[in-house]
Write an enzyme that holds these catalytic residues in place. Structure first.
Site, mmCIF file in Angstrom:
data_model
loop_
_atom_site.group_PDB
_atom_site.id
_atom_site.type_symbol
_atom_site.label_atom_id
_atom_site.label_comp_id
_atom_site.label_asym_id
_atom_site.label_seq_id
_atom_site.Cartn_x
_atom_site.Cartn_y
_atom_site.Cartn_z
ATOM 1 N N GLU A 5 6.006 -4.526 -2.423
ATOM 2 C CA GLU A 5 7.274 -4.474 -3.143
ATOM 3 C C GLU A 5 7.965 -5.841 -3.132
ATOM 4 O O GLU A 5 8.507 -6.279 -4.134
ATOM 5 C CB GLU A 5 8.185 -3.415 -2.515
ATOM 6 N N ARG A 53 -4.278 3.147 11.538
ATOM 7 C CA ARG A 53 -4.561 4.571 11.753
ATOM 8 C C ARG A 53 -5.839 5.018 11.071
ATOM 9 O O ARG A 53 -6.458 5.997 11.478
ATOM 10 C CB ARG A 53 -3.380 5.429 11.333
#
Length: 188
Positions: free
Chosen positions: A109, A72
């Site tokens: 993560e 994006r």
């Protein structure tokens, strides 16, 4: 350096942008409230206002090039670069660019990822503004700043449409920004 202030023009821009960002509950998994910017992109007035705001930040911070983060950031950064009269550099996931590239790994993560840009895309004398749609945990943006500096360019700053203020992205970027500004048009 912070979310858009309380000025009338800033409030109008924020309201216009927010009116075209839709919440999608439980996407991509239960418990997540996804912020969908595709309605904003589909509205010519809102998209033009966003492009003008980002181009204004390019000018404000003296950028000579814009880096857009996949995917994006391409959609937002390219028109802002054109509007500001600057070149555009895509930073992509590893293995997507032909020719000589520079790569930067970063932690997720659960694991790692890697981004790349063409080795000759930016260099000494360039001031690069990084543009993306959302600042969440800050991993990709942080890696892009390290990549830009490794290429010999200066970081002009980071500009995002939306910052998820409840996540640690801003704190994670603080060291990598090294005094360069972080601008979020909207903070949620």
């Amino acid at each position: 350096m912070s979310a858009v202030g309380v000025g009338t023009a800033d409030e109008k821009l924020r309201d216009l942008l927010l009116a075209h960002i839709h919440d999608v509950p439980d996407y991509p998994e239960p418990g997540v409230m996804f912020k969908d910017i595709t309605p904003l992109l589909a509205d010519a007035k809102a998209f033009a206002a966003l492009t003008d705001a980002l181009a204004g930040l390019c000018e404000k911070y003296g950028a000579t090039k814009v880096v857009g983060l996949e995917a994006r950031g391409f959609i937002l950064g390219a028109p802002a670069a054109v509007r500001a009269g600057l070149g555009f550099v895509p930073v992509r996931k590893a293995g997507k660019l032909p020719g000589a590239t520079l790569a930067q790994a970063y932690s997720l993560e659960y694991g790692t990822a890697e981004i790349e840009m063409h080795a000759d895309a930016v260099g000494a004398g360039d001031r690069v503004l990084v543009i993306d749609d959302v600042l969440a945990t800050g991993g990709t943006a942080e890696a892009s700043l390290r990549l830009i500096r490794r290429a010999g360019a200066e970081v002009a700053g980071v500009a995002v449409l939306m910052e998820l203020g409840f996540l640690p992205g801003r704190a994670r970027l603080a060291e990598a920004l090294d005094g360069a500004p972080l601008e979020a048009l909207i903070t949620v």
